[in-house]
Design a protein around this motif. Structure first.
Motif, PDB file in Angstrom:
ATOM      1  N   GLU A  78       0.879  -1.088  -0.209  1.00  8.65           N
ATOM      2  CA  GLU A  78       0.036   0.149   0.015  1.00  8.65           C
ATOM      3  C   GLU A  78       0.911   1.215   0.066  1.00  8.65           C
ATOM      4  N   GLY A  79       0.405   2.146  -0.758  1.00  2.00           N
ATOM      5  CA  GLY A  79       1.213   3.506  -0.924  1.00  2.00           C
ATOM      6  C   GLY A  79       2.452   3.387  -1.992  1.00  2.00           C
ATOM      7  N   GLN A  80       2.777   2.053  -2.320  1.00  2.00           N
ATOM      8  CA  GLN A  80       3.974   2.084  -3.228  1.00  2.00           C
ATOM      9  C   GLN A  80       3.427   2.148  -4.716  1.00  2.00           C
ATOM     10  N   GLY A  81       4.297   2.114  -5.571  1.00  2.00           N
ATOM     11  CA  GLY A  81       4.071   2.111  -6.989  1.00  2.00           C
ATOM     12  C   GLY A  81       3.684   0.626  -7.810  1.00  2.00           C
ATOM     13  N   VAL A  82       2.853   0.719  -8.560  1.00  2.00           N
ATOM     14  CA  VAL A  82       2.374  -0.574  -9.223  1.00  2.00           C
ATOM     15  C   VAL A  82       2.082  -0.249 -10.614  1.00  2.00           C
ATOM     16  N   VAL A  83       2.403  -1.378 -11.445  1.00  2.00           N
ATOM     17  CA  VAL A  83       1.870  -1.298 -12.808  1.00  2.00           C
ATOM     18  C   VAL A  83       1.151  -2.295 -13.245  1.00  2.00           C
ATOM     19  N   ALA A  84      -0.218  -2.247 -13.649  1.00  2.00           N
ATOM     20  CA  ALA A  84      -0.947  -3.361 -13.836  1.00  2.00           C
ATOM     21  C   ALA A  84      -1.236  -3.382 -15.562  1.00  2.00           C
ATOM     22  N   GLU A  85      -0.989  -4.630 -15.985  1.00  2.00           N
ATOM     23  CA  GLU A  85      -1.372  -4.737 -17.393  1.00  2.00           C
ATOM     24  C   GLU A  85      -2.799  -5.421 -17.542  1.00  2.00           C
ATOM     25  N   GLY A  86      -3.763  -4.770 -18.451  1.00  2.00           N
ATOM     26  CA  GLY A  86      -5.064  -5.376 -18.613  1.00  2.00           C
ATOM     27  C   GLY A  86      -5.881  -4.529 -19.308  1.00  2.00           C
ATOM     28  N   ARG A  87      -7.230  -4.739 -19.070  1.00  2.00           N
ATOM     29  CA  ARG A  87      -8.353  -3.742 -19.993  1.00  2.00           C
ATOM     30  C   ARG A  87      -9.191  -3.024 -18.830  1.00  2.00           C
ATOM     31  N   LEU A  88      -9.595  -1.970 -19.372  1.00  2.00           N
ATOM     32  CA  LEU A  88     -10.691  -1.257 -18.778  1.00  2.00           C
ATOM     33  C   LEU A  88     -11.914  -2.131 -18.744  1.00  2.00           C
ATOM     34  N   PRO A  90     -16.469  -2.013 -19.065  1.00  2.00           N
ATOM     35  CA  PRO A  90     -17.536  -1.032 -19.292  1.00  2.00           C
ATOM     36  C   PRO A  90     -17.695  -0.133 -18.281  1.00  2.00           C
ATOM     37  N   GLU A  91     -17.847  -1.046 -16.844  1.00  2.00           N
ATOM     38  CA  GLU A  91     -18.430  -0.348 -15.558  1.00  2.00           C
ATOM     39  C   GLU A  91     -17.331   0.720 -15.145  1.00  2.00           C
ATOM     40  N   GLY A  92     -16.147   0.964 -15.668  1.00  2.00           N
ATOM     41  CA  GLY A  92     -15.159   1.720 -15.111  1.00  2.00           C
ATOM     42  C   GLY A  92     -14.255   1.346 -14.426  1.00  2.00           C
ATOM     43  N   GLY A  93     -14.056   0.091 -14.222  1.00  2.00           N
ATOM     44  CA  GLY A  93     -12.892  -0.611 -13.407  1.00  2.00           C
ATOM     45  C   GLY A  93     -11.788  -0.839 -14.334  1.00  2.00           C
ATOM     46  N   PHE A  94     -10.804  -1.962 -13.681  1.00  2.00           N
ATOM     47  CA  PHE A  94      -9.676  -2.138 -14.344  1.00  2.00           C
ATOM     48  C   PHE A  94      -9.576  -3.700 -14.092  1.00  2.00           C
ATOM     49  N   VAL A  95      -9.258  -4.368 -15.051  1.00  2.00           N
ATOM     50  CA  VAL A  95      -9.064  -6.103 -14.863  1.00  2.00           C
ATOM     51  C   VAL A  95      -7.799  -6.439 -15.017  1.00  2.00           C
ATOM     52  N   ALA A  96      -6.792  -6.530 -14.368  1.00  2.00           N
ATOM     53  CA  ALA A  96      -5.415  -6.784 -14.487  1.00  2.00           C
ATOM     54  C   ALA A  96      -5.125  -8.289 -14.990  1.00  2.00           C
ATOM     55  N   GLU A  97      -4.455  -8.388 -15.637  1.00  2.00           N
ATOM     56  CA  GLU A  97      -3.808  -9.716 -16.033  1.00  2.00           C
ATOM     57  C   GLU A  97      -2.348 -10.173 -15.525  1.00  2.00           C
ATOM     58  N   THR A  98      -1.587  -8.920 -15.328  1.00  2.00           N
ATOM     59  CA  THR A  98      -0.219  -9.133 -14.715  1.00  2.00           C
ATOM     60  C   THR A  98      -0.243  -7.861 -13.848  1.00  2.00           C
ATOM     61  N   VAL A  99       0.466  -7.990 -12.596  1.00  2.00           N
ATOM     62  CA  VAL A  99       0.519  -6.852 -11.794  1.00  2.00           C
ATOM     63  C   VAL A  99       2.226  -6.855 -11.547  1.00  2.00           C
TER      64      VAL A  99
END
Lengths: 255, 51, 144
Positions: free
Chosen positions: C96-106, C108-117
């Protein structure tokens, strides 16, 4: 006036030292000392980096990979600038030692760049969760390695070594544009790689207990490079003399 | 260094790679110099050209 | 000496041309060299909804929750934030509070589904006791 004549005197001394015969003699005296000092610094850096320095608050013990990775990265960039500068010197001034020194330095720079990439990968897997990502920093550093490979290949690609040296020098100078890209990639674009910790405005963002082993290893890498570079340049100079003697005796044989 | 910490193997591998590449570069530099300087000494010894 | 001077000028002109070409190429490539986008940049991009993208930012403290293998957390860049869903193993530096890069898709509900973090490390290096003292004295992240 005094400064001007001093500069002239230093320049003359350097020119004399750069005469191939004198260079072989001088480097022979210098190499053992530089190598010994480099080895001592290396041992000190290893002891400090692996035993004395503390673990990191986030990375734990894995921070120790930095003491190999970062000095190797600095050397990769520094040696490339040196190779390019020597190539430019050879193209403009035509001094035979400049090309020999560039040919001697390039494989060492490639070696340091490879150490940087491999140790970085070994850090990335446990810390980021990936061996490799195609962000701007990692990609430009891989390009640096390929520029080295291109330089090494070109400088040995022609029967006439002077042609190879000139072609490699041009590649080396053109490839210089990659150096600021490597350095500033972390500031210009979003990258997974973290921004600079040591060489940044406002001083290092790194605790002194971790800065010391880093600087020790950096000094060790510089000295080890310098010793190996002198040995390899000397080898190039004597090798050129051998080739000249061989072609001379061939001509005498034909006569 | 705490060897029980996670990822010790990665640290050792990183230093191992460094040793191998630096050592390899040093060995090959030294071997090339021995070869070339030996050839030069033989040439001057036999040819009697002096140096 | 004049030939040497000629070669020096030629070299200078050549280097200037190469530098100019590099600047043009880099500015033309622009942000296609960017590895990730923050939540506000990502929401402003028209192609973000249909393509695989990388979302980067800080893991907002207090938003991480787990149900089985599913992890939910919110990524923020200070201006906007996006709720992220991810089923998989998180890297060690994920905090928590640290940087993160998530790869995935937005979604339609305005969230993000990550396949890799992937965890992003910052440029600060210090021993645990120094970090503890900084936190205690309230100087934590004050320099930023």
């Amino acid at each position: 006036m005094a400064a001007a004549s001093a500069i002239k005197a230093i320049h003359q001394t350097m020119l004399r030292a750069a005469q191939p015969a004198r260079f072989v003699e001088l480097s022979g005296m210098l190499i053992p000392w530089v190598a010994a000092l480099g080895a001592a610094m290396f041992v000190a850096g290893l002891v400090d980096g692996l035993a004395l320095s503390p673990p990191d608050y986030q990375q734990g013990e894995t921070v120790r990979i930095m003491y190999m990775h970062v000095p190797a990265a600095w050397m990769g960039l520094f040696v490339y600038a040196l190779v390019a500068g020597l190539g430019g010197l050879g193209l403009v001034g035509g001094h035979p030692l400049a090309f020999a020194a560039a040919r001697a330095a390039a494989p060492l720079g490639a070696m340091f760049t490879a150490v940087c990439l491999i140790t970085g990968s070994l850090w990335g897997k446990p810390m980021w969760g990936a061996w490799w990502v195609w962000d701007a920093r990692l990609t430009s550093m891989l390009l640096l390695l390929f520029l080295y490979f291109g330089h090494i290949a070109l400088s040995r690609a022609f029967d006439d070594p002077r042609r190879g040296d000139k072609a490699a020098a041009v590649l080396g100078l053109v490839g210089c544009v990659n150096l600021p890209i490597v350095k500033f990639s972390v500031d210009w674009w979003n990258t997974l790689h973290q921004p600079a910790s040591v060489m940044k405005l406002g001083g290092p963002a790194i605790d002194p207990s971790m800065l010391w082993p880093l600087l020790l290893m950096a000094a060790a890498f510089k000295l080890i490079f310098f010793a190996l570079w002198l040995v390899r340049t000397r080898t190039e100079v004597v090798g050129a003399r051998l080739r000249a003697a061989a072609s001379r005796s061939r001509m005498e044989g034909e006569r | 260094m705490n060897f029980d910490a996670p990822y010790t193997i990665y640290i050792l591998a990183a230093y191992g790679i460094g040793f191998v590449l630096l050592g390899g570069a040093s060995l090959s530099a030294w071997r090339d110099w021995r070869r070339v300087s030996g050839a030069w000494a033989r040439l001057n010894g036999r040819g009697g050209r002096g140096s | 000496m004049t030939r040497r001077r000629q070669r020096l000028i030629l070299l200078g002109v050549g280097m200037a041309a190469v530098a100019l070409a590099a600047v043009l190429v880099i500015s033309a490539l622009g942000d296609s060299l960017t590895f990730f986008y923050g939540p506000s940049d990502l929401l402003a991009r028209p192609d973000a909804a249909t393509h695989r993208v990388r979302l980067g930012g800080l893991v907002e403290p207090g938003t991480v929750s787990r149900e089985g293998t599913m992890v939910r957390f919110t990524v923020t860049d200070g201006k906007s934030s996006l709720p992220v869903r991810y089923a998989g193993v998180l890297p060690d530096l994920f905090r928590e509070g640290q940087g993160v890069v998530a790869e995935g898709r937005l979604t339609p509900e305005g969230g993000f589904v990550a396949e890799t973090v992937l965890a992003k490390h910052d440029e600060k290096y210090m021993p645990p006791d120094v970090a503890a003292v900084l936190k205690k004295n309230g100087e934590w992240r004050a320099q930023q």
